[in-house]
Design a protein around this motif. Structure first.
Motif, short mmCIF file in Angstrom:
data_model
loop_
_atom_site.label_atom_id
_atom_site.label_comp_id
_atom_site.label_asym_id
_atom_site.label_seq_id
_atom_site.Cartn_x
_atom_site.Cartn_y
_atom_site.Cartn_z
N LEU B 257 2.18 -21.23 12.35
CA LEU B 257 2.45 -19.86 12.82
C LEU B 257 1.30 -18.92 12.46
O LEU B 257 1.08 -17.92 13.14
N ASP B 258 0.60 -19.22 11.34
CA ASP B 258 -0.63 -18.51 10.97
C ASP B 258 -0.46 -17.00 10.81
O ASP B 258 -1.33 -16.22 11.20
N LYS B 259 0.67 -16.58 10.22
CA LYS B 259 0.88 -15.14 10.01
C LYS B 259 1.14 -14.87 8.53
O LYS B 259 2.13 -15.35 7.98
N PRO B 260 0.27 -14.06 7.91
CA PRO B 260 0.51 -13.75 6.49
C PRO B 260 1.90 -13.15 6.28
O PRO B 260 2.34 -12.31 7.08
N LEU B 261 2.56 -13.60 5.23
CA LEU B 261 3.88 -13.12 4.80
C LEU B 261 5.02 -13.46 5.75
O LEU B 261 6.16 -13.03 5.55
N GLN B 262 4.73 -14.27 6.74
CA GLN B 262 5.81 -14.77 7.61
C GLN B 262 6.82 -15.56 6.79
O GLN B 262 8.02 -15.51 7.03
N TRP B 263 6.34 -16.27 5.78
CA TRP B 263 7.24 -17.07 4.93
C TRP B 263 8.29 -16.19 4.26
O TRP B 263 9.37 -16.65 3.92
N PHE B 264 7.96 -14.92 4.07
CA PHE B 264 8.85 -13.98 3.39
C PHE B 264 9.61 -13.13 4.41
O PHE B 264 10.30 -12.19 4.06
N GLY B 265 9.46 -13.47 5.68
CA GLY B 265 10.15 -12.74 6.74
C GLY B 265 9.63 -11.33 6.92
O GLY B 265 10.34 -10.44 7.38
N THR B 266 8.35 -11.11 6.54
CA THR B 266 7.81 -9.77 6.71
C THR B 266 6.36 -9.87 7.18
O THR B 266 5.92 -10.92 7.65
N ASN B 267 5.62 -8.77 7.09
CA ASN B 267 4.23 -8.80 7.53
C ASN B 267 3.39 -7.88 6.64
O ASN B 267 3.92 -7.15 5.81
N GLU B 268 2.10 -7.94 6.83
CA GLU B 268 1.18 -7.22 5.94
C GLU B 268 1.41 -5.70 5.96
O GLU B 268 1.24 -5.03 4.95
N GLY B 269 1.79 -5.19 7.13
CA GLY B 269 1.99 -3.75 7.26
C GLY B 269 3.09 -3.22 6.36
O GLY B 269 3.06 -2.06 5.93
N ARG B 270 4.08 -4.07 6.06
CA ARG B 270 5.22 -3.62 5.25
C ARG B 270 4.95 -3.66 3.76
O ARG B 270 5.71 -3.08 2.98
N LEU B 271 3.90 -4.37 3.35
CA LEU B 271 3.59 -4.47 1.92
C LEU B 271 2.12 -4.14 1.68
O LEU B 271 1.37 -4.98 1.14
N PRO B 272 1.69 -2.94 2.05
CA PRO B 272 0.25 -2.62 1.99
C PRO B 272 -0.32 -2.70 0.58
O PRO B 272 -1.45 -3.18 0.40
N ASP B 273 0.43 -2.26 -0.43
CA ASP B 273 -0.10 -2.29 -1.81
C ASP B 273 -0.33 -3.73 -2.25
O ASP B 273 -1.35 -4.05 -2.87
N TYR B 274 0.65 -4.57 -1.94
CA TYR B 274 0.54 -5.98 -2.33
C TYR B 274 -0.66 -6.63 -1.64
O TYR B 274 -1.46 -7.32 -2.29
N VAL B 275 -0.81 -6.39 -0.36
CA VAL B 275 -1.90 -7.00 0.40
C VAL B 275 -3.25 -6.54 -0.16
O VAL B 275 -4.17 -7.34 -0.34
N ARG B 276 -3.32 -5.25 -0.50
CA ARG B 276 -4.55 -4.71 -1.07
C ARG B 276 -4.86 -5.40 -2.41
O ARG B 276 -5.98 -5.82 -2.67
N ALA B 277 -3.84 -5.52 -3.24
CA ALA B 277 -4.04 -6.15 -4.56
C ALA B 277 -4.46 -7.61 -4.41
O ALA B 277 -5.34 -8.10 -5.13
N MET B 278 -3.84 -8.31 -3.48
CA MET B 278 -4.17 -9.73 -3.27
C MET B 278 -5.60 -9.88 -2.76
O MET B 278 -6.34 -10.75 -3.21
N THR B 279 -5.97 -9.03 -1.83
CA THR B 279 -7.31 -9.09 -1.25
C THR B 279 -8.35 -8.78 -2.32
O THR B 279 -9.38 -9.44 -2.41
N GLY B 280 -8.02 -7.79 -3.17
CA GLY B 280 -8.92 -7.44 -4.26
C GLY B 280 -9.08 -8.59 -5.24
O GLY B 280 -10.18 -8.84 -5.76
#
Ligand code: FES
Ligand SMILES: [Fe+2]
Lengths: 184, 418
Positions: B257-280
């Motif tokens: 499926l190749d979509k980040p956070l699909q496993w959690f039933g969500t997407n990057e837009g809904r968890l911006p702080d988390y995505v930023r921290a992970m990318t950092g």
């Protein structure tokens, strides 16, 4: 609760009249009576698995809370047995209605007693109420007795009470407990 | 009633593709398991984040045996038995706290949180006694892997590292999901009691055959995509890591499926702080891969289960009674993610959980069925014809196959006949 309605005269208003003790007693008694009737209605809907009617008791901003590990935990930081907003209450009910929520198929046989009802305080159109609850559950596993100290916030909406908040504080919620899948 | 073997002969009760019902219901077998599994192998006890400060303690268990998980004054993790060596009194009656000493309420012997006896009450009656002989019982071996604390009552045997083997990769995968590479289990545990043998729970944790049926009610009313992972078209795998450790490997599906956070039933837009921290923390490419792969679904024998968003600990109490302790995974440095993990965990598990209540109902029906006479053998043949080895040599199969259960029993037989 509208203060213009005679039947919903607040305790504060009743107290402030000061002159007619008997009248005040009567109004407070009437309010308690209505609260108790509401709690018994809810109990009957739960015991008879009247899922839709029970769901209709809740306000849109409702919170349904069954804490774990004590009675004053923070549900926003700590695990609770149930911490449902309105949409999860609906999901819970819809799951029961599928007829394939196995833990309630067949449904538990239930009888609950509500007692020790106390009016804690009244604020605008809401009353805060406490009551004790004892539920006898019979299911495939056997018989279980559940005891809780409940707290309710009831809101007067169009002349009838609705559940805005309900907290079911099981007295043994710090210990391992069996599945609790009926409407508690 | 079931035909009970006179003395359990495990080789005649555990076959490669079937097991005898008495393994779940025979009281003597349960006692054997305590000695040969729970009091011999490595057992998960708790997590370092549950005792973050010097002198913190929390009450845990190894099988039915209560232990105190302590961080002593010097910061060292210890596992002490919660039993006064004088007359056997329960030493500590509180579930957690912070203290440097424990005083027994019966005759007031006092122990340091390293387990040493500090003082006798009315010491004149103990003239000439050597205090060193009266310390608290200890779990002889402690092993910690990335914050997960395991204890073993066996003085020697395989190291924790050897024992965990391939399952270490699952714990690594889990911790990759934290921007700081650490867990903090701070939400408290729900304790769900069930009248069933512990092995029904152990086997169910990586049974991918049941979700479509046991959880059909919740799949029908919620828009969860979980159901699809366990249908015949899924590319998800089951894996037997050996040593009784098993997993569902859902990554093939998530990668497809190749979509980040699909496993959690969500997407990057809904968890911006988390995505930023992970990318950092990991750089954009690696962070994206971690968020596509998600967390593991792994059962570490005999009692630690990581179920994507939750951590379960299985505790056997009696042959027909088990407690599931469960809490939401909480990742250090990810408050927005953690809040959702708590909310979803509270909805799905524990005594009133929309998912686990149905599993638990099945365990209890399993257990009652196992006590019935005919058929005495329970079968585990599913997917035998398509079982194969992966590039690491681990047995794998389709997500609905009984590869994990066969692996569990293979290990069980080794332990029970060792
Ligand atoms: S039993 Fe603990 S001091 Fe006597
Ligand atoms: Fe399940």
């Amino acid at each position: 609760m509208s203060s213009t309605s005679a039947s919903s005269l607040t305790l504060a208003e009743a107290a402030s009249t000061g002159s007619d003790h008997a009248h005040r007693q009567e109004d407070a008694g009437e309010l308690m009576h209505r609260i108790e009737q509401f709690l018994y209605l809810e109990a009957r809907l739960q015991d008879t698995h009247a899922y839709d009617d029970w769901e209709a008791l809740w306000t849109d901003d409702a919170i349904y809370w069954v804490p774990a590990n004590g009675h004053d935990t923070d549900p926003e930081r700590e695990m609770s047995i149930i911490y449902d907003n309105r949409s999860r209450i609906r999901l819970r009910v819809e799951q029961l209605k599928t007829g394939r929520h196995h833990t309630q198929t067949p449904p538990s046989n239930l009888a609950r007693l509500i007692s020790n009802v106390e009016l804690v305080r009244q604020e605008g159109d809401e009353v805060h109420v406490r009551a004790n609850m004892l539920v006898f559950e019979d299911n495939l596993r056997g018989e279980t007795i559940w005891a809780a100290r409940n707290e309710y916030t009831l809101r007067m909406v169009e002349g009838a009470f609705r559940l805005a908040r309900k907290k079911v504080a099981l007295v043994n919620n710090h210990k391992p407990i069996f599945t609790l899948s009926f409407l508690v | 009633m079931l035909h009970m073997p006179k003395t359990p002969d495990y080789r005649s009760l555990v076959e490669p593709t079937r097991v005898h019902s008495s393994l779940y219901t025979d009281e003597r077998i349960f006692q054997d398991e305590l000695e040969r599994i729970w009091y011999r192998t490595w057992v998960y006890v708790g997590h370092v984040s549950e005792v973050p400060n010097p002198n913190d303690y929390v009450t845990k268990s190894i099988g039915p045996t209560p232990v105190l998980l302590v961080r002593d004054r010097a910061g060292e993790i210890r596992l002490l038995l919660n039993k006064c060596p004088h007359r056997g009194n329960q030493l500590c009656a509180y579930r957690r706290g912070n203290r440097t000493t424990f005083t027994c309420p019966y005759h007031s012997w006092t122990f340091s949180n390293t387990g040493d006896l500090i003082g006798f009450a009315f010491a004149d009656g103990y003239e000439g006694c050597d205090k060193r002989q009266f310390g608290l019982g200890k779990v002889p071996r402690i092993g910690i892997y990335r914050g997960f604390i395991f204890g073993s009552f066996a003085e020697d045997g395989p190291s924790l590292d050897e024992y965990l083997g391939g399952a270490k990769a699952s714990l690594d995968q889990l911790l990759d999901n934290s921007p700081e590479g650490e867990l903090e289990l701070t939400a408290g545990f729900l304790q769900h009691r069930t009248k069933a043998n512990w092995k029904f729970i152990l086997e169910n944790e990586t049974d991918g055959y049941h979700p479509a049926f046991v959880h059909s009610s919740i799949f029908q009313v919620s828009d969860s995509g979980i159901g699809k992972l366990y249908d015949p078209r899924s590319s998800a795998l089951t894996r037997d890591f050996g040593n009784g450790h098993t997993e569902f490997d859902l990554r093939p599906e998530w990668r497809r499926l190749d979509k980040p956070l699909q496993w959690f039933g969500t997407n990057e837009g809904r968890l911006p702080d988390y995505v930023r921290a992970m990318t950092g923390a990991y750089g954009p490419e690696r962070a994206r891969q971690i968020m596509i792969d998600g967390t593991p679904h792994t059962m570490i024998f005999p009692n630690l289960f990581i179920a994507e968003i939750q951590l379960f600990v299985i505790q056997p109490i009696a042959v027909d009674e088990t407690i599931q302790h469960v809490t939401a995974l909480q990742f250090k440095g990810a408050p927005d993610f953690n809040r959702r993990l708590r909310q979803q965990t509270m909805g799905s598990v524990g005594p009133a959980g929309l998912l686990l209540a149905d599993d638990t109902e099945m365990y209890e029906r399993n257990h009652r069925g196992a006590a019935i006479r005919d058929p005495e053998w329970l079968t585990l043949t599913r997917g035998l014809h398509r079982e194969r080895r992966d590039e690491n040599g681990y047995l794998i199969g389709h997500s609905t196959d009984e590869v994990p259960q066969r692996g569990i029993w293979r290990h069980y037989l080794e332990l029970m006949t060792a």
